[in-house]
Design a protein around this motif. Structure first.
Motif, short mmCIF file in Angstrom:
data_model
loop_
_atom_site.label_atom_id
_atom_site.label_comp_id
_atom_site.label_asym_id
_atom_site.label_seq_id
_atom_site.Cartn_x
_atom_site.Cartn_y
_atom_site.Cartn_z
N LEU A 131 26.44 51.40 -97.22
CA LEU A 131 27.84 51.73 -96.94
C LEU A 131 28.13 53.20 -97.18
N ALA A 132 27.46 53.77 -98.17
CA ALA A 132 27.72 55.17 -98.52
C ALA A 132 27.40 56.12 -97.37
N GLN A 133 26.58 55.67 -96.42
CA GLN A 133 26.22 56.52 -95.28
C GLN A 133 27.16 56.33 -94.10
N ASP A 134 28.13 55.44 -94.21
CA ASP A 134 28.97 55.06 -93.08
C ASP A 134 30.45 55.17 -93.46
N PRO A 135 31.14 56.24 -93.05
CA PRO A 135 32.55 56.42 -93.44
C PRO A 135 33.44 55.25 -93.02
N GLU A 136 33.22 54.66 -91.85
CA GLU A 136 34.05 53.54 -91.41
C GLU A 136 33.81 52.31 -92.28
N ALA A 137 32.56 52.08 -92.67
CA ALA A 137 32.26 50.96 -93.56
C ALA A 137 32.91 51.17 -94.93
N THR B 294 25.23 43.45 -102.58
CA THR B 294 24.07 43.90 -103.34
C THR B 294 24.10 45.42 -103.46
N HIS B 295 23.26 45.94 -104.34
CA HIS B 295 23.17 47.40 -104.48
C HIS B 295 22.69 48.02 -103.16
N GLU B 296 21.81 47.33 -102.47
CA GLU B 296 21.31 47.85 -101.19
C GLU B 296 22.43 47.94 -100.16
N ALA C 201 21.75 40.89 -111.72
CA ALA C 201 21.56 42.34 -111.85
C ALA C 201 21.37 43.02 -110.50
N GLY C 202 21.02 42.30 -109.46
CA GLY C 202 20.83 42.89 -108.15
C GLY C 202 22.11 43.11 -107.38
N HIS C 203 23.23 42.67 -107.94
CA HIS C 203 24.51 42.77 -107.24
C HIS C 203 25.43 43.76 -107.93
#
Length: 467
Positions: A394-400, A387-389, A149-151
């Motif tokens: 990633l959501a904060q990094d456009p290149e990622a 993972t969810h974390e 569930a953590g992934h």
């Protein structure tokens, strides 16, 4: 991991044979599925809506017809489920959006109508992200990955991935605009097929981005993917973008790699890709070569521009798709979908034309490459079992973000078919996916390669141990 062979984990082609020979009853199988959903989905949250009365009615009809010798095809009597963006007559179809919670279509999407005509049993509608974009609406509980569930459970077709992997349906229909069949298939240990754009009708499907949206099967094997595709594919006069092609036929598919030319771009396959994924891909290449495939070194057209452009490409089309409700009801939208639409509305016509020119360039160069080889091999994503974390970061990094979709989104832009398959596990036992890409219209070739891989490996047979 577990290699269970319980009733709920049978592949569709196995179940089909048991039903058609009278060894299993459609009603018995449907009742077992409904009981399993009732027991497990309170934790997994894969279903947006379960339809027990309809499912049992359809199962009883299938049982009566089969008893009279009437067989509608390989899906007759088999319980499946569909993503909640497909219209279902008389059944709520919200597309993961509270604003559409009360919407009840008057007619089925073409895909749903074809499944009904084939005698399939509809268990219900599967949970999805808001409007099929990246994130679930804050009012909805996202599905939990049955492996852990953590992934991450994948992107917008996560409900399809979770339900199919957990044995809560025998197969499902998802959609893929930037990777949303392939991501949840990889995350949940499934086989997912994004067909050629236009191979499957989009009539009656809630739109995210018309030129990028693809409807396709999510299953437990390549043979099952072909089972489902052969039913839902084909021209539809109600969808003018659907291809004038006939449905695939299941007989005659050669389950071997013999004679296949497989394009391998080592630099592309290793660019920011986790070592465990690289190792798994090398193992797959070894299996293919041992089975008679020829591995050819190639240079894949640079996908960076189309990956970086994908959100703008999608956002403009999404803004058009939502023009009747956004910005008028913007307050009822979640932050991710609002941001996508706002970005699309703000993009200039000249900037969008540059996006389209990059897409045309990539498509043309890819077509030229696929005239030299039969298949390309790629990861589904560069990160193994995130993972969810990790996804939140990633959501904060456009290149990622661009890197996350670099192996999926370019083929939504080009419209080429892709097949995602399990190809191993992380050290903690979570699934990893490999992807085959072929020329337009070559779904049969993809399924042939997938069946050949699954004939000599058992990665696709593993099931979540917790269930």
């Amino acid at each position: 991991m577990s290699s269970q062979t319980d009733l709920h984990y049978l592949e569709m082609h196995e179940l089909s044979l048991l039903i058609r020979t009278g060894k299993l009853s459609p009603v018995e199988v449907t009742e077992a599925q409904l009981a399993r959903i009732d027991r497990l989905d309170c934790d997994l949250h894969s279903y947006a809506c379960v339809t027990p009365e309809l499912a049992l009615e359809q199962a009883r009809l299938a049982e009566r017809e089969l008893a009279k010798g009437i067989c509608r095809g390989p899906l007759h009597g088999i319980p499946i489920a569909v993503k909640d963006l497909l219209h279902t007559a008389g059944i709520p179809s919200s597309a993961g959006m509270p604003i559409h919670r009360e919407f009840i279509p008057q007619e089925d999407a073409t895909v749903v109508a074809r499944l009904r005509e084939a005698g399939a049993v509809l268990l219900g509608k599967l949970q999805m992200t808001e409007g099929a974009f990246a994130i679930h609406h804050p009012d909805y509980t996202p599905p939990n990955n049955p492996w852990h569930a953590g992934h991450w459970a994948g992107a917008s077709s996560s409900g399809c991935g979770v339900a199919t992997a957990a044995g809560l349906c025998y197969g499902s229909i998802g959609s893929d605009t930037g990777g949303s069949i392939r991501f949840p298939s990889a995350a949940n240990g499934l086989t997912g097929l994004k067909p050629t754009w236009g191979r499957v009708s989009r009539y009656g499907c809630f739109e995210l981005a018309a030129s990028l949206d693809h409807i396709g099967p999510m299953t437990r094997s390549a043979k099952d993917a072909l089972f489902l595709l052969s039913t839902i594919a084909g021209h539809d006069p109600r969808d003018p973008t659907s291809l004038p092609c006939v449905c695939l036929e299941i007989p005659g598919i050669d389950e071997s790699f013999h004679g296949l030319r497989v394009g391998v771009d080592e630099a592309w396959l290793s660019d920011g890709v986790d070592p465990v994924i690289q190792s798994a891909l090398q193992q797959v290449l070894g299996v293919m070569a041992a089975g008679g495939a020829t591995l050819q070194r190639v240079c894949v057209p640079d996908p960076r521009a189309v990956s970086a452009n994908w959100e703008n490409h999608c956002g403009v089309q999404t803004a058009v798709a939502h023009s009747s409700t956004y910005p008028q009801f913007a307050a009822e939208y979640g932050p991710a979908l609002s941001r996508l639409i706002d970005g699309g509305r703000a993009l200039s016509g000249m900037d969008y034309q540059r996006v389209l020119l990059d897409a045309q360039r990539f498509n043309g160069e890819l077509e030229a490459l696929l005239n030299q080889v039969d298949l390309l091999i790629a990861p589904v994503q560069p990160i193994a079992a995130p993972t969810h974390e990790q996804l939140a970061n990633l959501a904060q990094d456009p290149e990622a973000n661009r890197r996350l979709i670099q192996f999926t989104a370019p083929f939504n832009v080009s419209g080429h078919p892709c097949l995602s398959l399990p190809c191993g596990f992380t050290d903690s036992g979570l699934p990893i996916g490999v992807q085959f890409i072929a020329g337009k219209g070559e779904e049969g070739l993809l399924c042939r390669a997938g069946m050949a891989l699954q004939k000599v490996t058992d990665w696709h047979k593993a099931r979540p141990a917790s269930l």
